[in-house]
Design an enzyme around this catalytic site. Sequence first.
Site, PDB file in Angstrom:
ATOM      1  N   PRO A  18      36.534   4.364  14.543  1.00  0.00           N
ATOM      2  CA  PRO A  18      37.002   3.091  15.096  1.00  0.00           C
ATOM      3  C   PRO A  18      37.532   2.217  13.967  1.00  0.00           C
ATOM      4  CG  PRO A  18      34.590   3.092  14.938  1.00  0.00           C
ATOM      5  CD  PRO A  18      35.070   4.428  14.442  1.00  0.00           C
ATOM      6  N   MET A  19      38.708   1.661  14.142  1.00  0.00           N
ATOM      7  CA  MET A  19      39.243   0.727  13.136  1.00  0.00           C
ATOM      8  C   MET A  19      39.918  -0.426  13.863  1.00  0.00           C
ATOM      9  SD  MET A  19      40.598   3.043   9.966  1.00  0.00           S
ATOM     10  CE  MET A  19      41.582   4.190  10.900  1.00  0.00           C
ATOM     11  N   CYS A 107      29.175  -2.879  10.143  1.00  0.00           N
ATOM     12  CA  CYS A 107      30.296  -3.760   9.795  1.00  0.00           C
ATOM     13  C   CYS A 107      29.868  -4.849   8.809  1.00  0.00           C
ATOM     14  CB  CYS A 107      30.862  -4.398  11.060  1.00  0.00           C
ATOM     15  SG  CYS A 107      32.228  -5.495  10.692  1.00  0.00           S
ATOM     16  N   LYS A 147      26.712   3.763  14.714  1.00  0.00           N
ATOM     17  CA  LYS A 147      27.515   3.952  13.501  1.00  0.00           C
ATOM     18  C   LYS A 147      26.999   2.961  12.469  1.00  0.00           C
ATOM     19  CE  LYS A 147      32.175   4.294  11.706  1.00  0.00           C
ATOM     20  NZ  LYS A 147      32.421   3.018  11.009  1.00  0.00           N
ATOM     21  N   ASN A 211      30.915  10.247   7.246  1.00  0.00           N
ATOM     22  CA  ASN A 211      32.174   9.485   7.223  1.00  0.00           C
ATOM     23  C   ASN A 211      32.376   8.843   5.850  1.00  0.00           C
ATOM     24  OD1 ASN A 211      32.871   6.163   7.971  1.00  0.00           O
ATOM     25  ND2 ASN A 211      34.441   7.715   8.272  1.00  0.00           N
ATOM     26  N   GLY A 212      33.628   8.873   5.404  1.00  0.00           N
ATOM     27  CA  GLY A 212      33.980   8.178   4.163  1.00  0.00           C
ATOM     28  C   GLY A 212      34.867   8.996   3.252  1.00  0.00           C
ATOM     29  N   ASP A 213      36.123   8.542   3.102  1.00  0.00           N
ATOM     30  CA  ASP A 213      37.068   9.124   2.141  1.00  0.00           C
ATOM     31  C   ASP A 213      37.510  10.554   2.466  1.00  0.00           C
ATOM     32  OD1 ASP A 213      36.674   6.777   0.758  1.00  0.00           O
ATOM     33  OD2 ASP A 213      35.330   7.656  -0.729  1.00  0.00           O
ATOM     34  N   GLY A 235      38.880   8.135   9.121  1.00  0.00           N
ATOM     35  CA  GLY A 235      39.423   6.817   9.418  1.00  0.00           C
ATOM     36  C   GLY A 235      40.790   6.589   8.810  1.00  0.00           C
ATOM     37  N   ARG A 236      40.795   6.081   7.585  1.00  0.00           N
ATOM     38  CA  ARG A 236      42.058   5.644   6.997  1.00  0.00           C
ATOM     39  C   ARG A 236      43.089   6.758   6.847  1.00  0.00           C
ATOM     40  NH1 ARG A 236      39.216   2.972   2.086  1.00  0.00           N
ATOM     41  NH2 ARG A 236      37.908   4.753   2.626  1.00  0.00           N
TER      42      ARG A 236
HETATM   43  C1  LIG Z   1      40.992  -1.730   9.054  1.00  0.00           C
HETATM   44  C2  LIG Z   1      39.631  -1.161   9.335  1.00  0.00           C
HETATM   45  C3  LIG Z   1      38.956  -1.537  10.497  1.00  0.00           C
HETATM   46  C4  LIG Z   1      37.684  -1.017  10.778  1.00  0.00           C
HETATM   47  N1  LIG Z   1      37.073  -1.349  11.964  1.00  0.00           N
HETATM   48  C5  LIG Z   1      35.882  -0.774  12.296  1.00  0.00           C
HETATM   49  C6  LIG Z   1      35.290  -0.996  13.576  1.00  0.00           C
HETATM   50  O1  LIG Z   1      35.826  -1.707  14.435  1.00  0.00           O
HETATM   51  N2  LIG Z   1      34.097  -0.387  13.830  1.00  0.00           N
HETATM   52  C7  LIG Z   1      33.472   0.420  12.910  1.00  0.00           C
HETATM   53  O2  LIG Z   1      32.392   0.959  13.200  1.00  0.00           O
HETATM   54  N3  LIG Z   1      34.026   0.654  11.702  1.00  0.00           N
HETATM   55  C8  LIG Z   1      35.213   0.112  11.384  1.00  0.00           C
HETATM   56  N4  LIG Z   1      35.801   0.398  10.175  1.00  0.00           N
HETATM   57  C9  LIG Z   1      35.178   1.398   9.278  1.00  0.00           C
HETATM   58  C10 LIG Z   1      35.737   2.803   9.562  1.00  0.00           C
HETATM   59  O3  LIG Z   1      35.384   3.232  10.862  1.00  0.00           O
HETATM   60  C11 LIG Z   1      35.204   3.832   8.524  1.00  0.00           C
HETATM   61  O4  LIG Z   1      33.805   3.816   8.580  1.00  0.00           O
HETATM   62  C12 LIG Z   1      35.669   3.516   7.111  1.00  0.00           C
HETATM   63  O5  LIG Z   1      37.057   3.205   7.079  1.00  0.00           O
HETATM   64  C13 LIG Z   1      35.406   4.694   6.164  1.00  0.00           C
HETATM   65  O6  LIG Z   1      36.040   5.852   6.598  1.00  0.00           O
HETATM   66  P1  LIG Z   1      37.427   6.376   5.941  1.00  0.00           P
HETATM   67  O7  LIG Z   1      37.202   6.465   4.460  1.00  0.00           O
HETATM   68  O8  LIG Z   1      37.688   7.716   6.590  1.00  0.00           O
HETATM   69  O9  LIG Z   1      38.459   5.354   6.274  1.00  0.00           O
HETATM   70  C14 LIG Z   1      37.057  -0.120   9.869  1.00  0.00           C
HETATM   71  C15 LIG Z   1      37.742   0.234   8.704  1.00  0.00           C
HETATM   72  C16 LIG Z   1      39.004  -0.244   8.441  1.00  0.00           C
HETATM   73  C17 LIG Z   1      39.719   0.193   7.187  1.00  0.00           C
END
Ligand SMILES: Cc1cc2nc3c(=O)[nH]c(=O)nc-3n(C[C@H](O)[C@H](O)[C@H](O)COP(=O)(O)O)c2cc1C
Length: 329
Positions: A18-19, A107, A147, A211-213, A235-236
């Site tokens: 979720p982002m 969060c 989460k 999750n992460g990177d 995510g990203r």
């Molecule tokens: C722009 C943005 C918005 C995010 N919004 C949420 C959210 O609404 N709920 C949530 O549980 N995590 C949120 N996250 C965290 C991501 O779900 C994820 O845990 C985090 O980006 C690390 O994963 P990644 O390295 O694959 O991006 C958000 C992250 C980003 C960058």
Amino acid sequence: MNLGFWDNLSKPIMALAPMADVTDAAFRRIIARYGKPDVTWTEFVSADGLIRADKAGQEKLMKGLLYSESERPIVAQFFSAEPEMIKRAAKLAQELRFDGVDINMGCPDRSVEKQGAGAALIKNSKLARELIVAAREGAPRLPVSIKTRIGYNKNEIETWLPELLAEDPAAITLHLRTRKEMSKVSACWDVAHRAVEIRNEVGSQALILGNGDVRDLPHARQLARETGVNGIMLGRAIFGNPFLFSNSQEFENRNDEKFVRKKLEVMIEHTKLFEELLGEGKNFSVMKKHYKAYANGFDGAKELRMKLMETKNAKEVESLVFNFLRYRD
Ligand SMILES: Cc1cc2nc3c(=O)[nH]c(=O)nc-3n(C[C@H](O)[C@H](O)[C@H](O)COP(=O)(O)O)c2cc1C
């Protein structure tokens, strides 16, 4: 324990994170078309807002719960520090026929933490547990997941994870950083391995997702093999690459001409969907984050990107891209 749809997924599960203001209804529909993850989350939605806001506020928040059948299984994510609010939001998710309910306990946003929600719950395991119970009461037919992060100021997996597991959630996604680390340091995947051990030691059936990177599917599969987690959340890495979860060769993230064209076509499609589904509630500037990622890594990308930043609607984006591609012929 109600594992619901989680039981039917082949492992390792590949999940879309979720982002907020990124994986909205429009982008998720595009992702489902061009490379479908095994499970998808909504952006987080304020449970308190859903219940307490005025009509206009509620309508706005309900946009966060818009989804299409193509995205299933889809999990509604809520944040709150009040069990009653989570209970009522979970009930709504069941009525809206979501496949699962997830509670955000990770969060770091100040406005969320100030309410005692999000990552602040890592410091209040009693309340965190009450929220899980409340979600289950509100949505008895749906699996409840969490989460979160591995700790607040330091790694607290040894104490934090057993607290969550004691309430029998169907799944726990661990963003492998502490609250304090935000996203500034690399995710600590060693902790994922330990989390799986803890889960096994306490005899829980909860699925653990790391999750992460994570860069792409091969990277995700490698991490799942190394750590033993049941799934990986990305995510990203989805930014500018709606083909991320596709196994198709055609949609690999290459920057040859065919791929660039496809990517820009999808960007237009994404923009049209944004306008159609969310245009009234959300500002068009949300799309600009996507443009930065779509228009990247090919000849002329920078110039195109700068022009995209000036656009105000899908029509302008379409004619800009049309001219850009014609010029390249
Ligand atoms: C722009 C943005 C918005 C995010 N919004 C949420 C959210 O609404 N709920 C949530 O549980 N995590 C949120 N996250 C965290 C991501 O779900 C994820 O845990 C985090 O980006 C690390 O994963 P990644 O390295 O694959 O991006 C958000 C992250 C980003 C960058």
